[in-house]
Design a protein around this motif. Sequence first.
Motif, PDB file in Angstrom:
ATOM      1  N   GLY A 123     -44.027  -1.335 -11.230  1.00 11.79           N
ATOM      2  CA  GLY A 123     -44.304  -1.339 -12.660  1.00 11.79           C
ATOM      3  C   GLY A 123     -44.081   0.000 -13.334  1.00 11.79           C
ATOM      4  O   GLY A 123     -44.489   0.200 -14.481  1.00 11.79           O
ATOM      5  N   GLN A 124     -43.418   0.933 -12.644  1.00 12.39           N
ATOM      6  CA  GLN A 124     -43.232   2.285 -13.169  1.00 12.39           C
ATOM      7  C   GLN A 124     -41.774   2.571 -13.515  1.00 12.39           C
ATOM      8  O   GLN A 124     -40.854   2.003 -12.927  1.00 12.39           O
ATOM      9  CB  GLN A 124     -43.693   3.317 -12.140  1.00 12.39           C
ATOM     10  N   THR A 125     -41.601   3.484 -14.436  1.00  5.60           N
ATOM     11  CA  THR A 125     -40.300   4.053 -14.745  1.00  5.60           C
ATOM     12  C   THR A 125     -40.364   5.522 -14.388  1.00  5.60           C
ATOM     13  O   THR A 125     -41.270   6.236 -14.824  1.00  5.60           O
ATOM     14  CB  THR A 125     -39.961   3.895 -16.246  1.00  5.60           C
ATOM     15  N   LEU A 126     -39.410   5.969 -13.574  1.00  5.01           N
ATOM     16  CA  LEU A 126     -39.302   7.374 -13.218  1.00  5.01           C
ATOM     17  C   LEU A 126     -38.155   7.967 -14.029  1.00  5.01           C
ATOM     18  O   LEU A 126     -37.037   7.458 -13.998  1.00  5.01           O
ATOM     19  CB  LEU A 126     -39.012   7.547 -11.727  1.00  5.01           C
ATOM     20  N   VAL A 127     -38.435   9.031 -14.761  1.00  8.99           N
ATOM     21  CA  VAL A 127     -37.428   9.693 -15.588  1.00  8.99           C
ATOM     22  C   VAL A 127     -37.085  11.021 -14.921  1.00  8.99           C
ATOM     23  O   VAL A 127     -37.975  11.835 -14.647  1.00  8.99           O
ATOM     24  CB  VAL A 127     -37.942   9.929 -17.027  1.00  8.99           C
ATOM     25  N   PHE A 128     -35.797  11.230 -14.669  1.00 10.96           N
ATOM     26  CA  PHE A 128     -35.331  12.438 -14.008  1.00 10.96           C
ATOM     27  C   PHE A 128     -34.920  13.481 -15.046  1.00 10.96           C
ATOM     28  O   PHE A 128     -34.809  13.195 -16.229  1.00 10.96           O
ATOM     29  CB  PHE A 128     -34.176  12.095 -13.061  1.00 10.96           C
ATOM     30  N   PHE A 129     -34.652  14.684 -14.603  1.00  6.81           N
ATOM     31  CA  PHE A 129     -34.335  15.773 -15.514  1.00  6.81           C
ATOM     32  C   PHE A 129     -32.983  15.612 -16.200  1.00  6.81           C
ATOM     33  O   PHE A 129     -32.726  16.248 -17.212  1.00  6.81           O
ATOM     34  CB  PHE A 129     -34.435  17.125 -14.796  1.00  6.81           C
ATOM     35  N   ASP A 130     -32.101  14.753 -15.671  1.00  7.28           N
ATOM     36  CA  ASP A 130     -30.825  14.487 -16.355  1.00  7.28           C
ATOM     37  C   ASP A 130     -30.950  13.295 -17.297  1.00  7.28           C
ATOM     38  O   ASP A 130     -29.969  12.772 -17.787  1.00  7.28           O
ATOM     39  CB  ASP A 130     -29.700  14.252 -15.342  1.00  7.28           C
ATOM     40  N   ASP A 131     -32.182  12.843 -17.542  1.00  6.34           N
ATOM     41  CA  ASP A 131     -32.534  11.703 -18.384  1.00  6.34           C
ATOM     42  C   ASP A 131     -32.178  10.355 -17.756  1.00  6.34           C
ATOM     43  O   ASP A 131     -32.317   9.323 -18.402  1.00  6.34           O
ATOM     44  CB  ASP A 131     -31.951  11.802 -19.800  1.00  6.34           C
ATOM     45  N   GLY A 132     -31.730  10.338 -16.501  1.00  7.04           N
ATOM     46  CA  GLY A 132     -31.574   9.085 -15.785  1.00  7.04           C
ATOM     47  C   GLY A 132     -32.948   8.464 -15.567  1.00  7.04           C
ATOM     48  O   GLY A 132     -33.959   9.180 -15.499  1.00  7.04           O
ATOM     49  N   GLN A 133     -32.995   7.123 -15.509  1.00  7.46           N
ATOM     50  CA  GLN A 133     -34.272   6.428 -15.355  1.00  7.46           C
ATOM     51  C   GLN A 133     -34.178   5.348 -14.291  1.00  7.46           C
ATOM     52  O   GLN A 133     -33.258   4.530 -14.311  1.00  7.46           O
ATOM     53  CB  GLN A 133     -34.694   5.772 -16.671  1.00  7.46           C
ATOM     54  N   SER A 134     -35.135   5.362 -13.365  1.00  7.52           N
ATOM     55  CA  SER A 134     -35.281   4.306 -12.380  1.00  7.52           C
ATOM     56  C   SER A 134     -36.468   3.449 -12.784  1.00  7.52           C
ATOM     57  O   SER A 134     -37.575   3.957 -12.959  1.00  7.52           O
ATOM     58  CB  SER A 134     -35.556   4.881 -10.985  1.00  7.52           C
ATOM     59  N   VAL A 135     -36.209   2.146 -12.934  1.00 11.28           N
ATOM     60  CA  VAL A 135     -37.259   1.205 -13.318  1.00 11.28           C
ATOM     61  C   VAL A 135     -37.563   0.329 -12.111  1.00 11.28           C
ATOM     62  O   VAL A 135     -36.683  -0.363 -11.593  1.00 11.28           O
ATOM     63  CB  VAL A 135     -36.826   0.330 -14.517  1.00 11.28           C
ATOM     64  N   PHE A 136     -38.822   0.366 -11.665  1.00 12.68           N
ATOM     65  CA  PHE A 136     -39.288  -0.412 -10.524  1.00 12.68           C
ATOM     66  C   PHE A 136     -40.210  -1.513 -11.047  1.00 12.68           C
ATOM     67  O   PHE A 136     -41.408  -1.294 -11.220  1.00 12.68           O
ATOM     68  CB  PHE A 136     -40.065   0.476  -9.546  1.00 12.68           C
ATOM     69  N   GLU A 137     -39.646  -2.673 -11.335  1.00 17.35           N
ATOM     70  CA  GLU A 137     -40.484  -3.749 -11.854  1.00 17.35           C
ATOM     71  C   GLU A 137     -41.351  -4.315 -10.732  1.00 17.35           C
ATOM     72  O   GLU A 137     -40.967  -4.306  -9.561  1.00 17.35           O
ATOM     73  CB  GLU A 137     -39.613  -4.824 -12.498  1.00 17.35           C
ATOM     74  N   SER A 138     -42.520  -4.810 -11.105  1.00 19.87           N
ATOM     75  CA  SER A 138     -43.463  -5.312 -10.105  1.00 19.87           C
ATOM     76  C   SER A 138     -42.955  -6.557  -9.387  1.00 19.87           C
ATOM     77  O   SER A 138     -43.408  -6.865  -8.292  1.00 19.87           O
ATOM     78  CB  SER A 138     -44.831  -5.578 -10.747  1.00 19.87           C
ATOM     79  N   ASN A 139     -41.971  -7.247  -9.967  1.00 16.63           N
ATOM     80  CA  ASN A 139     -41.401  -8.436  -9.316  1.00 16.63           C
ATOM     81  C   ASN A 139     -40.245  -8.089  -8.382  1.00 16.63           C
ATOM     82  O   ASN A 139     -39.574  -8.968  -7.856  1.00 16.63           O
ATOM     83  CB  ASN A 139     -40.947  -9.457 -10.360  1.00 16.63           C
ATOM     84  N   GLY A 140     -39.989  -6.800  -8.172  1.00 11.24           N
ATOM     85  CA  GLY A 140     -38.942  -6.362  -7.258  1.00 11.24           C
ATOM     86  C   GLY A 140     -37.612  -6.065  -7.924  1.00 11.24           C
ATOM     87  O   GLY A 140     -36.700  -5.547  -7.279  1.00 11.24           O
ATOM     88  N   GLN A 141     -37.478  -6.361  -9.208  1.00 12.55           N
ATOM     89  CA  GLN A 141     -36.223  -6.024  -9.889  1.00 12.55           C
ATOM     90  C   GLN A 141     -36.165  -4.519 -10.108  1.00 12.55           C
ATOM     91  O   GLN A 141     -37.182  -3.853 -10.278  1.00 12.55           O
ATOM     92  CB  GLN A 141     -36.106  -6.780 -11.206  1.00 12.55           C
ATOM     93  N   TYR A 142     -34.938  -4.004 -10.100  1.00 11.25           N
ATOM     94  CA  TYR A 142     -34.715  -2.564 -10.222  1.00 11.25           C
ATOM     95  C   TYR A 142     -33.568  -2.318 -11.187  1.00 11.25           C
ATOM     96  O   TYR A 142     -32.610  -3.089 -11.234  1.00 11.25           O
ATOM     97  CB  TYR A 142     -34.348  -1.989  -8.849  1.00 11.25           C
ATOM     98  N   GLN A 143     -33.683  -1.242 -11.940  1.00  9.89           N
ATOM     99  CA  GLN A 143     -32.605  -0.808 -12.829  1.00  9.89           C
ATOM    100  C   GLN A 143     -32.516   0.707 -12.749  1.00  9.89           C
ATOM    101  O   GLN A 143     -33.541   1.386 -12.755  1.00  9.89           O
ATOM    102  CB  GLN A 143     -32.901  -1.160 -14.288  1.00  9.89           C
ATOM    103  N   TYR A 144     -31.297   1.214 -12.663  1.00  6.02           N
ATOM    104  CA  TYR A 144     -31.089   2.647 -12.822  1.00  6.02           C
ATOM    105  C   TYR A 144     -30.167   2.827 -14.004  1.00  6.02           C
ATOM    106  O   TYR A 144     -29.052   2.298 -14.021  1.00  6.02           O
ATOM    107  CB  TYR A 144     -30.482   3.320 -11.586  1.00  6.02           C
ATOM    108  N   THR A 145     -30.635   3.558 -15.013  1.00  3.63           N
ATOM    109  CA  THR A 145     -29.835   3.829 -16.193  1.00  3.63           C
ATOM    110  C   THR A 145     -29.491   5.307 -16.211  1.00  3.63           C
ATOM    111  O   THR A 145     -30.383   6.158 -16.122  1.00  3.63           O
ATOM    112  CB  THR A 145     -30.594   3.449 -17.479  1.00  3.63           C
TER     113      THR A 145
END
Length: 125
Positions: A40-62
């Motif tokens: 359920g968290q979004t991790l934001v990196f210093f290059d503004d990339g974002q990893s989204v870890f949805e609680s249902n197991g879906q993932y997105q990296y933008t």
Amino acid sequence: MRMMIAVLMSLATPVAAQDWKAQPGDTAFDPAALTERLSGQTLVFFDDGQSVFESNGQYQYTYGGGGTWYGHWEVTADSTFCVTFVTGVERCDRIVENDGRLVLQTKDGMRFPVREERAHQEADT
């Protein structure tokens, strides 16, 4: 940003074969604690990339400049999570905490500190 793109496109080796290079102060997570920390968290990196870890197991990296990879994430062992992208590419990375900050570590020892952690607003399904 190019470095992150190259990292995302590389194939992961099996977790058992990985030789994670810990730094002084790195604290690893057990599987249950890492699952709880990422779900359920979004991790934001210093290059503004974002990893989204949805609680249902879906993932997105933008990427910071745009463009998104979609997949499914799961925690394995040794503070490691693996993502299988919709393209069929799988990669595994390690998350540790160091001096109060999460750090993503790649199989080849590159480290990406997390600038910000925030709760992800999941869409109703």
